[in-house]
Design a protein around this motif. Structure first.
Motif, PDB file in Angstrom:
ATOM      1  N   THR A 128      42.831  51.022  46.258  1.00 21.41           N
ATOM      2  CA  THR A 128      42.620  50.041  45.061  1.00 21.41           C
ATOM      3  C   THR A 128      41.107  50.204  44.555  1.00 21.41           C
ATOM      4  OG1 THR A 128      44.562  48.808  45.691  1.00 21.41           O
ATOM      5  CG2 THR A 128      42.995  47.796  43.757  1.00 21.41           C
ATOM      6  N   THR A 129      40.082  49.671  45.686  1.00 18.40           N
ATOM      7  CA  THR A 129      38.706  49.651  45.287  1.00 18.40           C
ATOM      8  C   THR A 129      38.177  51.038  44.625  1.00 18.40           C
ATOM      9  OG1 THR A 129      38.367  48.089  47.016  1.00 18.40           O
ATOM     10  CG2 THR A 129      36.692  49.119  46.482  1.00 18.40           C
ATOM     11  N   LEU A 131      39.965  53.467  43.478  1.00 22.92           N
ATOM     12  CA  LEU A 131      40.595  53.864  42.150  1.00 22.92           C
ATOM     13  C   LEU A 131      39.976  53.225  40.849  1.00 22.92           C
ATOM     14  CD1 LEU A 131      44.154  54.562  43.036  1.00 22.92           C
ATOM     15  CD2 LEU A 131      42.495  55.954  42.785  1.00 22.92           C
ATOM     16  N   GLU A 132      39.580  51.859  41.299  1.00 26.09           N
ATOM     17  CA  GLU A 132      38.942  51.001  40.284  1.00 26.09           C
ATOM     18  C   GLU A 132      37.721  51.320  39.765  1.00 26.09           C
ATOM     19  OE1 GLU A 132      41.012  46.474  40.992  1.00 26.09           O
ATOM     20  OE2 GLU A 132      39.276  47.040  41.913  1.00 26.09           O
ATOM     21  N   ARG A 133      36.807  52.013  40.573  1.00 22.33           N
ATOM     22  CA  ARG A 133      35.516  52.365  40.348  1.00 22.33           C
ATOM     23  C   ARG A 133      35.392  53.389  39.128  1.00 22.33           C
ATOM     24  NH1 ARG A 133      34.318  51.882  46.045  1.00 22.33           N
ATOM     25  NH2 ARG A 133      33.095  50.087  46.433  1.00 22.33           N
ATOM     26  N   ARG A 134      34.421  53.307  38.437  1.00 21.29           N
ATOM     27  CA  ARG A 134      33.997  54.475  37.282  1.00 21.29           C
ATOM     28  C   ARG A 134      32.813  55.310  37.956  1.00 21.29           C
ATOM     29  NH1 ARG A 134      37.922  56.050  34.111  1.00 21.29           N
ATOM     30  NH2 ARG A 134      36.076  56.519  32.551  1.00 21.29           N
TER      31      ARG A 134
END
Length: 377
Positions: A128-129, A131-134
């Motif tokens: 999750t961490t 995938l949340e990053r840009r």
């Protein structure tokens, strides 16, 4: 949707017809449970003990492995379901498959690779961490430890190390080389294998500070301390000296992903450490031809992204162009399969007149979104 509507309308529970397709989700959850069971079996040494004592009753196995007797029969049954244990009327024993891949004395042992997936700090344990990053993913893992180094080795020994070594051994000049620089060779297997094939060869592996003692320990297991040294360093630091040490072979494996936007300049630095007539070896994962993801390969593609700073490289021909424009000759691109799928081995020979920096443009080996993220072809 009808069943969801039934629930939303709070119809009689006895009238709800639950979809049989739920078995798909059960299979997914069972997979997770099997993973946890195998992890526990590895940590407790259950399979090792079974290999040691031979055919035995559940109570004997529980005693030998210090396992709670209330669970042992169920554990053995589950291990039998996935082919790691077999039984007759009175006893259980480990299968040949389990002994090959899950007992530490085997040269094909994969237990650390399994445990590494579920360790604290694994990207798979906190997807999750990630995938949340840009933008390019930052590392979320803790300091590198022995488990990670061993898991990398166990992954590479499935064929990747052999493919890389054979590509280098096929070059006629290899037998004349005496000094190897191995950049990012954390498990040391490339250096070990090449030194085994050339008695005159010595190697220097450069790695992150916390990795150095782990790599050194791995090299010691192969009895190569006198020919392979491990020291702290990186591509950025290795050419800081006005007169850098020069090597006959420079091998870079799975390190250039972070330099994809300045590939030409990065390889310019690397070239300074290579002697004229020396061999440059680049081993990296690339997008599959036509960027196709075959059905069933989705998980492996995520793995490739997680281990390639967000995305594999895209254009091996671009990498070849960079080297040829810098004066390298006999540049070969050798596709090969790894445990994480498609990779390309790029090998070239440094020309004799390459002291002057070429004026070639920075040929891309990846595409980028405007915000800095990489995208597929």
């Amino acid at each position: 949707m009808n069943n969801i509507s039934n629930l939303n309308l709070k119809k009689n529970v006895s009238e709800i017809e639950f979809p049989t397709e739920i078995s798909m989700l059960d299979s997914i959850m069972d997979g997770y449970k099997y993973y946890q069971m195998i992890s526990a079996a590895l940590k407790l040494g259950i399979l090792e003990k079974m290999a040691e004592i031979g055919p035995a009753s559940p109570s004997e196995i529980a005693e030998a492995a210090s396992v709670n007797g209330m669970f042992v029969r169920s554990i053995l049954s589950a291990l039998e379901d996935i082919g790691l244990v077999k039984s007759d009327d009175a006893s259980y024993m480990i299968t040949e498959q389990a002994e090959t891949f899950l007992c530490q004395e085997s040269p094909f042992y994969q237990g650390d690779l399994i445990l590494d997936v579920g360790r604290d700090g694994s990207p798979w344990n906190d997807l999750t961490t990630v995938l949340e990053r840009r933008g390019p993913p930052k590392t979320i893992q803790k300091d590198v430890d022995e488990l990670q180094i061993r898991s990398l080795a166990q992954q590479c020994i499935r064929g990747e190390v052999q493919n890389v070594l054979n590509g280098i051994l096929s070059r006629p000049e290899f037998s004349e080389h005496e000094k190897l620089l191995d950049i990012g060779g954390s498990h040391g297997l490339y250096s070990v294998g090449l030194c085994q094939e050339n008695a005159a060869l010595s190697s220097t592996i450069i790695e992150q500070d916390q990795v150095v003692p782990l790599t050194s320990s791995f090299v010691s297991e192969y009895g190569m301390d006198d020919r392979i040294k491990v020291q702290e360093g990186s591509i950025e630091t290795m050419t800081n000296d006005l007169s850098p040490e020069v090597y006959d072979i420079v091998l870079i494996s799975h390190t250039l992903y972070r330099y994809r936007r300045e590939m030409s300049e990065t390889l310019e630095k690397v070239t300074k450490t290579l002697s004229p007539g020396g061999t440059l070896v680049l081993n990296h994962r690339f997008c599959s031809p036509q960027c196709d993801i075959k059905p069933g390969d989705g998980i492996r593609e995520i793995d490739r992204a997680l281990t390639s700073f967000g995305h594999p490289l895209c254009h091996p021909e671009g990498l070849k162009d960079v080297l040829e424009n810098k004066g390298f000759t006999n540049v070969s691109l050798i596709p090969h399969e790894t445990a994480l799928g498609y990779a390309v081995l790029c090998i070239g020979t440094k020309g004799s007149n390459m002291d002057k920096t070429s004026d070639t443009e920075n040929i891309p080996v990846s595409h980028n979104f405007p915000d800095g993220e990489d995208k597929c072809c």
